[in-house]
Design an enzyme around this catalytic site. Structure first.
Site, PDB file in Angstrom:
ATOM      1  N   LYS A 169      34.851  30.042  37.053  1.00  6.25           N
ATOM      2  CA  LYS A 169      35.637  31.196  36.609  1.00  6.25           C
ATOM      3  C   LYS A 169      37.051  30.772  36.219  1.00  6.25           C
ATOM      4  O   LYS A 169      37.711  30.042  36.952  1.00  6.25           O
ATOM      5  CB  LYS A 169      35.709  32.239  37.734  1.00  6.25           C
ATOM      6  CG  LYS A 169      34.353  32.796  38.117  1.00  6.25           C
ATOM      7  CD  LYS A 169      34.446  33.809  39.240  1.00  6.25           C
ATOM      8  CE  LYS A 169      34.858  33.164  40.547  1.00  6.25           C
ATOM      9  NZ  LYS A 169      34.652  34.047  41.712  1.00  6.25           N
ATOM     10  N   THR A 181      43.782  43.130  41.929  1.00  5.71           N
ATOM     11  CA  THR A 181      42.591  42.318  41.690  1.00  5.71           C
ATOM     12  C   THR A 181      41.864  41.968  42.991  1.00  5.71           C
ATOM     13  O   THR A 181      41.083  41.022  43.030  1.00  5.71           O
ATOM     14  CB  THR A 181      42.965  41.012  40.967  1.00  5.71           C
ATOM     15  OG1 THR A 181      43.956  40.326  41.761  1.00  5.71           O
ATOM     16  CG2 THR A 181      43.536  41.300  39.587  1.00  5.71           C
ATOM     17  N   GLY A 229      39.230  41.576  45.524  1.00  3.26           N
ATOM     18  CA  GLY A 229      37.772  41.679  45.497  1.00  3.26           C
ATOM     19  C   GLY A 229      37.104  41.370  44.176  1.00  3.26           C
ATOM     20  O   GLY A 229      35.910  41.624  44.020  1.00  3.26           O
ATOM     21  N   THR A 230      37.831  40.789  43.215  1.00  4.44           N
ATOM     22  CA  THR A 230      37.200  40.521  41.911  1.00  4.44           C
ATOM     23  C   THR A 230      36.069  39.500  42.023  1.00  4.44           C
ATOM     24  O   THR A 230      35.038  39.636  41.374  1.00  4.44           O
ATOM     25  CB  THR A 230      38.227  40.026  40.871  1.00  4.44           C
ATOM     26  OG1 THR A 230      39.026  38.997  41.457  1.00  4.44           O
ATOM     27  CG2 THR A 230      39.124  41.149  40.400  1.00  4.44           C
ATOM     28  N   GLY A 231      36.256  38.465  42.865  1.00  3.22           N
ATOM     29  CA  GLY A 231      35.214  37.444  43.009  1.00  3.22           C
ATOM     30  C   GLY A 231      33.944  38.002  43.620  1.00  3.22           C
ATOM     31  O   GLY A 231      32.827  37.729  43.158  1.00  3.22           O
ATOM     32  N   CYS A 232      34.129  38.806  44.667  1.00  2.79           N
ATOM     33  CA  CYS A 232      32.978  39.451  45.331  1.00  2.79           C
ATOM     34  C   CYS A 232      32.237  40.341  44.329  1.00  2.79           C
ATOM     35  O   CYS A 232      31.004  40.358  44.268  1.00  2.79           O
ATOM     36  CB  CYS A 232      33.446  40.332  46.494  1.00  2.79           C
ATOM     37  SG  CYS A 232      34.513  39.516  47.681  1.00  2.79           S
TER      38      CYS A 232
END
Length: 265
Positions: A173, A204, A206-209
């Protein structure tokens, strides 16, 4: 209805972890289930305490799920100890789980290391070879590859190395000042760029989750990996563009930005 399981930590403020995963899965049209690896006392400004699940209890949760409602996809997020990682790997192999998405949560947004060295080793040894796809951010890709990443070429080199070493697809990412909003999917010796729209939103959390759960949801529904990534990026762009603004720190996104109906009025 297709089903998806998240194996991750709970975020008491609802923006990341299990809560973000279940909202994302629901918003993407699959039935969401969870196995909790840890409880966190957490909000938009940071984590103040963590209470880990015992390996036995995590195993019991996974047995309960797999022997009743078998998941069409599995997303793995924060797992902070080697003992828990070993249990997860054993159960996934025992039940022949499919469409496994691993979000190797190793480094906090602040740069703080979240995994002990023995847990990083267990993650690499036990879980990564089981994954259909890994979704590391730049700092995590640096840890997994042992490389320093400063540009797109660095992302390609790291993704290629990780993919070949662990035998899985890698979605590296962009972000951390390297190719913001552009992600690289590397698999079977080839890379493909997914270009995103940079959305100027400081919230932002929690964007990865969310991205990894959206990919798992789409794999559960039968989309191939490329299309699953494409759809997941589109979903997260919508959640960010909704410009939800909650909390005193980096706030959560609006996972339900597309939810319309009588009960949301």
């Amino acid at each position: 209805m297709k089903t998806a399981l998240t194996i991750a930590g709970s975020d008491s403020s609802g923006g990341a972890g299990i809560q973000a995963d279940m909202k994302t899965m629901t918003a993407n049209g699959v039935y969401a289930m969870s196995a909790v690896t840890a409880l966190t006392a957490q909000n938009t400004t940071g984590v103040t305490d963590i209470l880990e699940s015992t390996p036995h209890f995590l195993g019991e949760q996974l047995d309960a799920i797999f022997t009743d409602i078998f998941p069409d996809a599995v997303k793995i997020g924060m797992v902070s100890s080697a003992d828990l990682i070993v249990v997860i790997a054993e159960k996934l192999k025992q039940y022949k789980a499919k469409n496994i998405v691993v979000d190797p949560v190793m480094v906090a947004t602040s740069g703080a290391k979240l995994l002990r060295d023995d847990a990083v080793e267990a993650l690499c040894r036990e879980l990564l070879p089981l994954a259909a796809v890994l979704t590391p951010n730049i700092p995590e890709a640096e840890i997994l590859s042992g490389m320093t990443i400063t540009d797109a070429t660095g992302m390609e080199a790291a993704a290629k190395y990780i993919s070949e070493k662990y035998g899985c697809a890698v979605l590296c990412k962009g972000g951390h000042k390297v190719n913001d909003a552009d992600d690289l999917l590397w698999r079977n010796g080839f890379g493909k760029w997914f270009h995103g729209k940079r959305i100027d939103n400081p919230n932002t959390h929690g964007t990865g989750c969310t991205l990894s759960s959206a990919i798992a949801s789409n794999l559960a529904k039968g989309y191939d990996l490329d299309e699953s990534v494409e759809r997941a990026k589109e979903y997260i762009s919508g959640a960010l563009a909704a410009m939800l603004d909650l909390g005193h720190g980096s706030g959560p996104m609006n996972h339900m930005f597309a939810l319309k109906g009588a009960f949301t009025e």
